[in-house]
Design a protein around this motif. Structure first.
Motif, PDB file in Angstrom:
ATOM      1  N   LEU A 174      13.727   1.644  -1.752  1.00  0.00           N
ATOM      2  CA  LEU A 174      13.584   0.261  -1.295  1.00  0.00           C
ATOM      3  C   LEU A 174      12.097  -0.011  -1.093  1.00  0.00           C
ATOM      4  O   LEU A 174      11.408   0.762  -0.411  1.00  0.00           O
ATOM      5  CB  LEU A 174      14.317   0.060   0.037  1.00  0.00           C
ATOM      6  N   PHE A 175      11.613  -1.081  -1.680  1.00  0.00           N
ATOM      7  CA  PHE A 175      10.197  -1.441  -1.536  1.00  0.00           C
ATOM      8  C   PHE A 175      10.117  -2.844  -0.947  1.00  0.00           C
ATOM      9  O   PHE A 175      10.737  -3.774  -1.470  1.00  0.00           O
ATOM     10  CB  PHE A 175       9.512  -1.485  -2.907  1.00  0.00           C
ATOM     11  N   ASP A 176       9.348  -3.003   0.130  1.00  0.00           N
ATOM     12  CA  ASP A 176       9.154  -4.338   0.687  1.00  0.00           C
ATOM     13  C   ASP A 176       7.686  -4.738   0.538  1.00  0.00           C
ATOM     14  O   ASP A 176       6.834  -4.325   1.320  1.00  0.00           O
ATOM     15  CB  ASP A 176       9.569  -4.381   2.164  1.00  0.00           C
ATOM     16  N   GLU A 177       7.424  -5.520  -0.476  1.00  0.00           N
ATOM     17  CA  GLU A 177       6.073  -6.011  -0.768  1.00  0.00           C
ATOM     18  C   GLU A 177       5.028  -4.901  -0.663  1.00  0.00           C
ATOM     19  O   GLU A 177       4.068  -5.001   0.111  1.00  0.00           O
ATOM     20  CB  GLU A 177       5.716  -7.170   0.171  1.00  0.00           C
ATOM     21  N   PRO A 178       5.207  -3.849  -1.455  1.00  0.00           N
ATOM     22  CA  PRO A 178       4.341  -2.672  -1.293  1.00  0.00           C
ATOM     23  C   PRO A 178       2.885  -2.920  -1.650  1.00  0.00           C
ATOM     24  O   PRO A 178       2.028  -2.120  -1.281  1.00  0.00           O
ATOM     25  CB  PRO A 178       4.958  -1.649  -2.247  1.00  0.00           C
ATOM     26  N   THR A 179       2.596  -4.010  -2.337  1.00  0.00           N
ATOM     27  CA  THR A 179       1.199  -4.242  -2.726  1.00  0.00           C
ATOM     28  C   THR A 179       0.575  -5.425  -1.996  1.00  0.00           C
ATOM     29  O   THR A 179      -0.583  -5.762  -2.247  1.00  0.00           O
ATOM     30  CB  THR A 179       1.079  -4.486  -4.250  1.00  0.00           C
ATOM     31  N   SER A 180       1.322  -6.035  -1.083  1.00  0.00           N
ATOM     32  CA  SER A 180       0.829  -7.284  -0.493  1.00  0.00           C
ATOM     33  C   SER A 180      -0.354  -7.106   0.444  1.00  0.00           C
ATOM     34  O   SER A 180      -1.089  -8.048   0.690  1.00  0.00           O
ATOM     35  CB  SER A 180       1.954  -7.989   0.262  1.00  0.00           C
ATOM     36  N   ALA A 181      -0.500  -5.901   0.996  1.00  0.00           N
ATOM     37  CA  ALA A 181      -1.609  -5.702   1.931  1.00  0.00           C
ATOM     38  C   ALA A 181      -2.846  -5.139   1.226  1.00  0.00           C
ATOM     39  O   ALA A 181      -3.838  -4.835   1.873  1.00  0.00           O
ATOM     40  CB  ALA A 181      -1.176  -4.767   3.054  1.00  0.00           C
ATOM     41  N   LEU A 182      -2.771  -4.996  -0.096  1.00  0.00           N
ATOM     42  CA  LEU A 182      -3.855  -4.319  -0.817  1.00  0.00           C
ATOM     43  C   LEU A 182      -4.862  -5.304  -1.388  1.00  0.00           C
ATOM     44  O   LEU A 182      -4.515  -6.416  -1.779  1.00  0.00           O
ATOM     45  CB  LEU A 182      -3.270  -3.509  -1.978  1.00  0.00           C
ATOM     46  N   ASP A 183      -6.103  -4.840  -1.480  1.00  0.00           N
ATOM     47  CA  ASP A 183      -7.100  -5.618  -2.211  1.00  0.00           C
ATOM     48  C   ASP A 183      -6.640  -5.706  -3.660  1.00  0.00           C
ATOM     49  O   ASP A 183      -6.062  -4.747  -4.192  1.00  0.00           O
ATOM     50  CB  ASP A 183      -8.465  -4.928  -2.146  1.00  0.00           C
ATOM     51  N   PRO A 184      -6.919  -6.832  -4.294  1.00  0.00           N
ATOM     52  CA  PRO A 184      -6.388  -7.047  -5.655  1.00  0.00           C
ATOM     53  C   PRO A 184      -6.682  -5.906  -6.623  1.00  0.00           C
ATOM     54  O   PRO A 184      -5.838  -5.556  -7.445  1.00  0.00           O
ATOM     55  CB  PRO A 184      -7.090  -8.334  -6.104  1.00  0.00           C
ATOM     56  N   GLU A 185      -7.848  -5.285  -6.503  1.00  0.00           N
ATOM     57  CA  GLU A 185      -8.188  -4.249  -7.490  1.00  0.00           C
ATOM     58  C   GLU A 185      -7.392  -2.967  -7.290  1.00  0.00           C
ATOM     59  O   GLU A 185      -7.433  -2.073  -8.134  1.00  0.00           O
ATOM     60  CB  GLU A 185      -9.703  -3.983  -7.507  1.00  0.00           C
ATOM     61  N   LEU A 186      -6.689  -2.869  -6.164  1.00  0.00           N
ATOM     62  CA  LEU A 186      -5.921  -1.649  -5.891  1.00  0.00           C
ATOM     63  C   LEU A 186      -4.438  -1.806  -6.208  1.00  0.00           C
ATOM     64  O   LEU A 186      -3.672  -0.842  -6.165  1.00  0.00           O
ATOM     65  CB  LEU A 186      -6.082  -1.257  -4.413  1.00  0.00           C
ATOM     66  N   VAL A 187      -4.048  -3.033  -6.528  1.00  0.00           N
ATOM     67  CA  VAL A 187      -2.634  -3.326  -6.743  1.00  0.00           C
ATOM     68  C   VAL A 187      -2.106  -2.627  -7.998  1.00  0.00           C
ATOM     69  O   VAL A 187      -1.014  -2.070  -8.016  1.00  0.00           O
ATOM     70  CB  VAL A 187      -2.428  -4.864  -6.843  1.00  0.00           C
ATOM     71  N   GLY A 188      -2.937  -2.636  -9.049  1.00  0.00           N
ATOM     72  CA  GLY A 188      -2.480  -2.145 -10.353  1.00  0.00           C
ATOM     73  C   GLY A 188      -2.010  -0.698 -10.333  1.00  0.00           C
ATOM     74  O   GLY A 188      -0.990  -0.365 -10.943  1.00  0.00           O
ATOM     75  N   ASP A 189      -2.750   0.174  -9.606  1.00  0.00           N
ATOM     76  CA  ASP A 189      -2.384   1.591  -9.589  1.00  0.00           C
ATOM     77  C   ASP A 189      -1.014   1.793  -8.943  1.00  0.00           C
ATOM     78  O   ASP A 189      -0.229   2.644  -9.371  1.00  0.00           O
ATOM     79  CB  ASP A 189      -3.420   2.398  -8.793  1.00  0.00           C
ATOM     80  N   VAL A 190      -0.761   1.019  -7.887  1.00  0.00           N
ATOM     81  CA  VAL A 190       0.533   1.153  -7.198  1.00  0.00           C
ATOM     82  C   VAL A 190       1.649   0.634  -8.104  1.00  0.00           C
ATOM     83  O   VAL A 190       2.699   1.279  -8.260  1.00  0.00           O
ATOM     84  CB  VAL A 190       0.505   0.408  -5.841  1.00  0.00           C
ATOM     85  N   LEU A 191       1.400  -0.508  -8.734  1.00  0.00           N
ATOM     86  CA  LEU A 191       2.440  -1.056  -9.617  1.00  0.00           C
ATOM     87  C   LEU A 191       2.706  -0.132 -10.793  1.00  0.00           C
ATOM     88  O   LEU A 191       3.852   0.005 -11.233  1.00  0.00           O
ATOM     89  CB  LEU A 191       2.049  -2.453 -10.110  1.00  0.00           C
TER      90      LEU A 191
END
Ligand code: ATP
Ligand code: MG
Length: 277
Positions: A174-191
């Motif tokens: 279950l993931f709840d907005e796992p990238t919402s707290a990240l700086d935009p440049e860090l989102v891609g690695d998580v996704l």
């Protein structure tokens, strides 16, 4: 692995999550107003919708972090809404990743990934470390096992949180907005870690504002508004060609930020996330 009992019409052994007639109120406020749905083994379901529509509450009900007011939920074959259900046993098989990473700050990345394996699953230190290392490798952090959370970027911390969840061999993530707290440049690695998990066949329920991710990775998208599922279907329909006006309005806002009216809850939500609150 537990199997779903075949004593209910329409319930399949392949269903990892079954939600029937789910209602949830906080005091007078009804937040979920009759949710029905299921997630099959290997399916990736993305939940989208405006701020306050009940997405997190739905996700939290699946893991019984919120107790439903009415309805029935079955997870990996166990009815978690049954008062006699052994919730701890069910939760062992469910990984959860939140917006905030919730790592133990005083433990290294590797220790964060071994602690529950030892205490909950009873694994030996050696086995737990091997599993943790394999999962840190998987999220691209195999060489950061000895780093403490404060020494890692937000995106790296979130990937450790994913490795920690995977180390429990979950049947459902279950993931709840796992990238919402990240700086935009860090989102891609998580996704990209999440994309890989999906490609490997992990069953996933993902609350997200990342429409490109939902469009590319989801088998099914649920659009929620006002505590109900307004529409659901493959991303090509729900995102590509929505049937409902409410869905179209929402997508316009998220896909074209210039549509965001500064007075809306969604603008406040976006701002909250940008500021990491
Ligand atoms: N513990 C709580 N007590 C009271 N009200 C709550 C609680 N948790 C959530 N709510 C309310 O329930 C509604 C739905 O909240 P929820 O967090 O599920 O929405 P969401 O769709 O996840 O929104 P967001 O996109 O902002 O995360 C909101 O009005 C919220 O204020
Ligand atoms: Mg939420």
């Amino acid at each position: 692995m537990a199997t779903v009992p075949h004593d209910r019409p329409g319930e399949q052994a392949e269903d990892v999550v079954v939600v029937e007639g789910l209602h949830k109120s906080f005091g007078q406020l009804e937040v979920l107003s009759g949710i029905d749905g299921r997630i099959r083994k290997g399916e990736v379901v993305c939940v989208i919708g405006p701020s306050g529509s009940g997405k997190s509450t739905l996700l939290r009900c699946v893991n019984m972090l919120e107790e439903p007011t009415a309805g029935r939920i079955t997870v990996t074959g166990e009815e978690v809404t049954d008062p006699d259900c052994d919730l701890d046993a069910v939760r062992k098989g469910v990984g959860m990743v939140f917006q905030q990473f919730n790592l133990f700050p005083h433990l290294t990345a590797l220790q964060n990934c071994t602690i529950a394996q030892k205490s909950v699953l009873g694994r030996s230190e050696k086995e737990a470390r091997d599993v943790a290392q394999a999962n840190l490798d998987k999220v691209g952090l195999g060489d950061r096992g000895h780093s403490y959370p404060a020494q890692l970027s937000g995106g790296q911390q979130q990937r450790v949180a994913i490795a920690r969840a995977l180390s429990m061999d979950p049947q459902l993530m279950l993931f709840d907005e796992p990238t919402s707290a990240l700086d935009p440049e860090l989102v891609g690695d998580v996704l990209s870690v999440m994309r890989r998990l999906a490609a490997e066949g992990m069953t996933m329920m993902v609350v997200t504002h990342e429409m490109a991710f939902a469009r590319d990775v989801a088998d099914r998208v649920l659009f929620m508004d006002g505590g109900v599922i307004v529409e659901e279907g493959p991303p090509s329909e729900v995102i590509g060609n929505p049937a409902h006006e409410r869905t179209r309005t929402f997508l316009q806002r998220v896909l074209d930020p210039t549509h965001v009216d500064a007075g809306t809850e969604d603008a406040a939500h976006a701002e909250r996330h940008r500021s990491g609150a």
